[in-house]
Design a protein around this motif. Structure first.
Motif, PDB file in Angstrom:
ATOM      1  N   UNK A   1       0.228  -1.088   0.013  1.00 33.92           N
ATOM      2  CA  UNK A   1      -0.438  -0.068   0.412  1.00 33.92           C
ATOM      3  C   UNK A   1       0.985   1.178   0.092  1.00 33.92           C
ATOM      4  N   UNK A   2       1.913   1.124   0.442  1.00 35.00           N
ATOM      5  CA  UNK A   2       3.154   2.165   0.232  1.00 35.00           C
ATOM      6  C   UNK A   2       3.320   2.175  -0.952  1.00 35.00           C
ATOM      7  N   UNK A   3       3.653   0.991  -0.966  1.00 33.30           N
ATOM      8  CA  UNK A   3       4.687   1.487  -2.467  1.00 33.30           C
ATOM      9  C   UNK A   3       3.425   2.020  -3.198  1.00 33.30           C
TER      10      UNK A   3
ATOM     11  N   UNK B   1      10.801  -2.211  -6.173  1.00 29.39           N
ATOM     12  CA  UNK B   1      10.210  -2.999  -4.597  1.00 29.39           C
ATOM     13  C   UNK B   1       8.763  -3.744  -5.031  1.00 29.39           C
ATOM     14  N   UNK B   2       8.127  -2.529  -5.119  1.00 25.14           N
ATOM     15  CA  UNK B   2       6.403  -3.527  -4.973  1.00 25.14           C
ATOM     16  C   UNK B   2       6.495  -5.241  -4.985  1.00 25.14           C
TER      17      UNK B   2
ATOM     18  N   UNK C   1       5.318  -9.604 -11.190  1.00 20.24           N
ATOM     19  CA  UNK C   1       6.620  -9.438 -10.503  1.00 20.24           C
ATOM     20  C   UNK C   1       6.927  -8.992 -12.207  1.00 20.24           C
ATOM     21  N   UNK C   2       6.731  -9.635 -13.135  1.00 21.31           N
ATOM     22  CA  UNK C   2       7.968  -9.663 -14.744  1.00 21.31           C
ATOM     23  C   UNK C   2       7.078  -8.130 -15.017  1.00 21.31           C
TER      24      UNK C   2
ATOM     25  N   UNK D   1      19.673  -3.945 -11.924  1.00 19.32           N
ATOM     26  CA  UNK D   1      19.894  -4.655 -11.258  1.00 19.32           C
ATOM     27  C   UNK D   1      18.248  -5.356 -11.643  1.00 19.32           C
ATOM     28  N   UNK D   2      17.517  -4.502 -12.410  1.00 18.25           N
ATOM     29  CA  UNK D   2      16.030  -4.735 -12.450  1.00 18.25           C
ATOM     30  C   UNK D   2      16.358  -5.566 -13.402  1.00 18.25           C
ATOM     31  N   UNK D   3      16.773  -5.229 -14.609  1.00 17.52           N
ATOM     32  CA  UNK D   3      17.189  -6.500 -15.553  1.00 17.52           C
ATOM     33  C   UNK D   3      17.697  -7.624 -15.023  1.00 17.52           C
TER      34      UNK D   3
END
Length: 113
Positions: free
Chosen positions: A20-22, A58-59, A64-65, A100-102
């Motif tokens: 919720x915060x994100x 970070x969510x 996720x992808x 990092x995300x990749x």
């Protein structure tokens, strides 16, 4: 600026529901981007794009992808302004976030194949 700062506060909030915060952080960053356009405020726009990418990355809920693809798009957008020559520190930080995300997206692909 206040929307961006509020987004950062929600992102860093140590209490409450993380998802919720994100989600609130993402909404604040998106609101900031209605004013911080690439054309009118390129540096602020790039900063907010990077922050938005971090929030998507970070969510912990949703696809996720897809969250990672959103993060990657934000980082790539920020790099249009954050060039190595003009903003070397911000460029390096954003390149690191992008990498990092990749990497995480690739791990997800490997896990599903």
């Amino acid at each position: 600026m206040t929307q961006n700062n509020l987004g950062t506060a929600y992102h860093d909030l140590p209490t409450g529901d993380r998802a919720e915060n994100l989600g609130q952080a993402i909404a604040c960053y998106q609101a900031a981007l209605r004013v911080y356009t690439e054309q009118d405020f390129p540096v602020d726009w790039a900063m907010t794009q990077n922050n938005l990418g971090t929030a998507y990355g970070d969510l912990p809920t949703g696809d996720r992808a897809e969250n990672l693809r959103q993060a990657i798009a934000c980082y790539q957008d920020a790099l249009r302004v954050y060039t190595e020559q003009d903003f070397p520190v911000q460029w390096a930080m954003t390149q690191n976030n992008l990498g990092t995300a990749l990497e995480e997206l690739e791990r997800l692909r490997d896990a599903t194949t």
